[in-house]
Design a protein around this motif. Sequence first.
Motif, PDB file in Angstrom:
ATOM      1  N   VAL A 263       0.838  -1.199   0.000  1.00 25.50           N
ATOM      2  CA  VAL A 263       0.000   0.000   0.000  1.00 25.50           C
ATOM      3  C   VAL A 263       0.874   1.252   0.000  1.00 25.50           C
ATOM      4  CG1 VAL A 263      -1.618   1.361   1.371  1.00 25.50           C
ATOM      5  CG2 VAL A 263      -1.984  -1.095   1.094  1.00 25.50           C
ATOM      6  N   ILE A 264       1.894   1.263   0.837  1.00 24.95           N
ATOM      7  CA  ILE A 264       2.766   2.433   0.937  1.00 24.95           C
ATOM      8  C   ILE A 264       3.545   2.639  -0.364  1.00 24.95           C
ATOM      9  CG2 ILE A 264       4.785   3.369   2.129  1.00 24.95           C
ATOM     10  CD1 ILE A 264       3.652   1.984   4.677  1.00 24.95           C
ATOM     11  N   THR A 265       4.011   1.555  -0.965  1.00 20.06           N
ATOM     12  CA  THR A 265       4.704   1.667  -2.255  1.00 20.06           C
ATOM     13  C   THR A 265       3.789   2.265  -3.309  1.00 20.06           C
ATOM     14  OG1 THR A 265       6.163  -0.205  -1.772  1.00 20.06           O
ATOM     15  CG2 THR A 265       5.843   0.366  -4.089  1.00 20.06           C
ATOM     16  N   ALA A 266       2.545   1.794  -3.365  1.00 17.02           N
ATOM     17  CA  ALA A 266       1.578   2.333  -4.324  1.00 17.02           C
ATOM     18  C   ALA A 266       1.275   3.795  -4.029  1.00 17.02           C
ATOM     19  CB  ALA A 266       0.300   1.505  -4.292  1.00 17.02           C
ATOM     20  N   TYR A 267       1.216   4.133  -2.752  1.00 12.97           N
ATOM     21  CA  TYR A 267       0.940   5.512  -2.381  1.00 12.97           C
ATOM     22  C   TYR A 267       2.092   6.430  -2.782  1.00 12.97           C
ATOM     23  CZ  TYR A 267       0.075   9.724   0.225  1.00 12.97           C
ATOM     24  OH  TYR A 267      -0.092  11.045   0.564  1.00 12.97           O
ATOM     25  N   ARG A 268       3.328   5.989  -2.625  1.00  8.10           N
ATOM     26  CA  ARG A 268       4.479   6.800  -3.058  1.00  8.10           C
ATOM     27  C   ARG A 268       4.379   7.100  -4.559  1.00  8.10           C
ATOM     28  NH1 ARG A 268       8.602   7.035   0.812  1.00  8.10           N
ATOM     29  NH2 ARG A 268       8.554   5.325   2.335  1.00  8.10           N
ATOM     30  N   THR A 269       3.964   6.110  -5.344  1.00  7.59           N
ATOM     31  CA  THR A 269       3.819   6.312  -6.782  1.00  7.59           C
ATOM     32  C   THR A 269       2.749   7.358  -7.065  1.00  7.59           C
ATOM     33  OG1 THR A 269       4.509   4.044  -7.248  1.00  7.59           O
ATOM     34  CG2 THR A 269       3.280   5.182  -8.975  1.00  7.59           C
ATOM     35  N   TYR A 270       1.626   7.251  -6.366  1.00  5.46           N
ATOM     36  CA  TYR A 270       0.560   8.243  -6.508  1.00  5.46           C
ATOM     37  C   TYR A 270       1.070   9.629  -6.123  1.00  5.46           C
ATOM     38  CZ  TYR A 270      -3.405  11.072  -5.022  1.00  5.46           C
ATOM     39  OH  TYR A 270      -4.278  12.108  -4.828  1.00  5.46           O
ATOM     40  N   LEU A 271       1.748   9.695  -4.995  1.00  7.11           N
ATOM     41  CA  LEU A 271       2.236  10.979  -4.493  1.00  7.11           C
ATOM     42  C   LEU A 271       3.228  11.610  -5.462  1.00  7.11           C
ATOM     43  CD1 LEU A 271       2.330  13.055  -2.247  1.00  7.11           C
ATOM     44  CD2 LEU A 271       3.955  11.592  -1.027  1.00  7.11           C
ATOM     45  N   SER A 272       4.062  10.814  -6.072  1.00 10.83           N
ATOM     46  CA  SER A 272       5.018  11.334  -7.046  1.00 10.83           C
ATOM     47  C   SER A 272       4.300  12.033  -8.189  1.00 10.83           C
ATOM     48  CB  SER A 272       5.884  10.190  -7.586  1.00 10.83           C
ATOM     49  OG  SER A 272       6.784  10.657  -8.570  1.00 10.83           O
ATOM     50  N   GLY A 273       3.219  11.433  -8.661  1.00 17.46           N
ATOM     51  CA  GLY A 273       2.458  12.046  -9.741  1.00 17.46           C
ATOM     52  C   GLY A 273       1.805  13.346  -9.324  1.00 17.46           C
ATOM     53  N   VAL A 274       1.276  13.393  -8.104  1.00 16.74           N
ATOM     54  CA  VAL A 274       0.648  14.626  -7.619  1.00 16.74           C
ATOM     55  C   VAL A 274       1.681  15.743  -7.482  1.00 16.74           C
ATOM     56  CG1 VAL A 274      -0.600  15.696  -5.715  1.00 16.74           C
ATOM     57  CG2 VAL A 274      -1.205  13.387  -6.428  1.00 16.74           C
ATOM     58  N   LEU A 275       2.846  15.421  -6.962  1.00 16.31           N
ATOM     59  CA  LEU A 275       3.885  16.442  -6.813  1.00 16.31           C
ATOM     60  C   LEU A 275       4.371  16.941  -8.170  1.00 16.31           C
ATOM     61  CD1 LEU A 275       5.932  15.003  -3.809  1.00 16.31           C
ATOM     62  CD2 LEU A 275       4.297  16.905  -3.790  1.00 16.31           C
ATOM     63  N   ASP A 276       4.433  16.059  -9.157  1.00 12.03           N
ATOM     64  CA  ASP A 276       4.764  16.504 -10.514  1.00 12.03           C
ATOM     65  C   ASP A 276       3.733  17.513 -11.011  1.00 12.03           C
ATOM     66  OD1 ASP A 276       7.100  15.061 -10.868  1.00 12.03           O
ATOM     67  OD2 ASP A 276       6.119  13.361 -11.835  1.00 12.03           O
ATOM     68  N   THR A 277       2.463  17.216 -10.760  1.00 12.09           N
ATOM     69  CA  THR A 277       1.394  18.123 -11.175  1.00 12.09           C
ATOM     70  C   THR A 277       1.529  19.477 -10.485  1.00 12.09           C
ATOM     71  OG1 THR A 277      -0.155  16.321 -11.616  1.00 12.09           O
ATOM     72  CG2 THR A 277      -1.109  18.484 -11.168  1.00 12.09           C
ATOM     73  N   ILE A 278       1.775  19.461  -9.181  1.00 13.01           N
ATOM     74  CA  ILE A 278       1.904  20.717  -8.432  1.00 13.01           C
ATOM     75  C   ILE A 278       3.102  21.522  -8.926  1.00 13.01           C
ATOM     76  CG2 ILE A 278       2.308  21.717  -6.149  1.00 13.01           C
ATOM     77  CD1 ILE A 278       0.826  19.270  -4.988  1.00 13.01           C
ATOM     78  N   SER A 279       4.186  20.847  -9.222  1.00 11.28           N
ATOM     79  CA  SER A 279       5.377  21.532  -9.728  1.00 11.28           C
ATOM     80  C   SER A 279       5.070  22.274 -11.022  1.00 11.28           C
ATOM     81  CB  SER A 279       6.500  20.517  -9.946  1.00 11.28           C
ATOM     82  OG  SER A 279       7.648  21.147 -10.464  1.00 11.28           O
ATOM     83  N   SER A 280       4.371  21.610 -11.941  1.00 11.02           N
ATOM     84  CA  SER A 280       3.996  22.235 -13.204  1.00 11.02           C
ATOM     85  C   SER A 280       3.026  23.387 -12.975  1.00 11.02           C
ATOM     86  CB  SER A 280       3.375  21.179 -14.128  1.00 11.02           C
ATOM     87  OG  SER A 280       2.922  21.758 -15.331  1.00 11.02           O
ATOM     88  N   GLN A 281       2.062  23.179 -12.088  1.00  8.50           N
ATOM     89  CA  GLN A 281       1.085  24.233 -11.796  1.00  8.50           C
ATOM     90  C   GLN A 281       1.760  25.450 -11.179  1.00  8.50           C
ATOM     91  OE1 GLN A 281      -1.456  21.723  -9.386  1.00  8.50           O
ATOM     92  NE2 GLN A 281      -3.098  21.819 -10.903  1.00  8.50           N
ATOM     93  N   ALA A 282       2.748  25.233 -10.337  1.00  3.66           N
ATOM     94  CA  ALA A 282       3.444  26.353  -9.703  1.00  3.66           C
ATOM     95  C   ALA A 282       4.173  27.208 -10.736  1.00  3.66           C
ATOM     96  CB  ALA A 282       4.418  25.839  -8.648  1.00  3.66           C
ATOM     97  N   LEU A 283       4.738  26.580 -11.748  1.00  7.72           N
ATOM     98  CA  LEU A 283       5.411  27.344 -12.804  1.00  7.72           C
ATOM     99  C   LEU A 283       4.412  28.180 -13.599  1.00  7.72           C
ATOM    100  CD1 LEU A 283       8.009  24.765 -14.167  1.00  7.72           C
ATOM    101  CD2 LEU A 283       8.468  26.795 -12.776  1.00  7.72           C
TER     102      LEU A 283
END
Length: 257
Positions: free
Chosen positions: A15-35
Amino acid sequence: MTTTLPAPEPTMAAVITAYRTYLSGVLDTISSQALTLKASIGNNDLDAARTQWLATQLSWQRVGAAYGSFGKLGEAINGLPAGLPKGAADPAFTGLHRIEYGLFHGQGPAELVAITAALHDNVTSLHAELPTLDIAGMDMAIRSHEILEDSLRDNLSGHNDQGSGMALALTFADLDGTRVVLALMRTVVDGLHPGYTATVSATLDRLGTALNATKLDGTWPVWDTLPLPDRQTVTGAIGASLEALAYIPALFSTDDD
């Protein structure tokens, strides 16, 4: 947002491994949105920036379960001015809510470009730390309940609001984050209590319906402007969801792996 995620193997480590993968995608989205947000602020297109700030803030709300593990970076990204010596004017007040404050209190590029650039840098740093982020199994179980609990306490109370009035939008994003955690934990939870995630999902669906019913021509209203019966419907639906979610941490109370 897609919340029907495939359930991992029935272990909390999976579950935690899957959550890290999900979280990585969300942080990528936030990074792009911040720019994108930084560019709009730099161009003094503040109407667009206010819309983009909300989209970025909602993405952060969907981070969900790991927010308690982010430490100083989490505070820099999503901190509040409460307790700071100079309040909203304190240099230590940074990140998304600082940008919200500025955009809804007449500030522009001179005040906000550097803060938005720092937001992007902090999100990038958090993403780099993700592989070593300490996320315990019991934390996932507890956060499945706490996300909406915090939303009720902080969003709908107005505590988090720095001028946008978007408590309902943030609460709906917190609901998305809760659904993600529940989906990832489905196999584990149902292994301990068969069918229980379906019961919880039904209460979350009712909450989603209550929140969506508050929209005016597709737009989220300011929470305090809602008639009392509508606010009571939303808070009642959150209460029912929290009652159902509270049982999940109890299932893991003797299993911390």
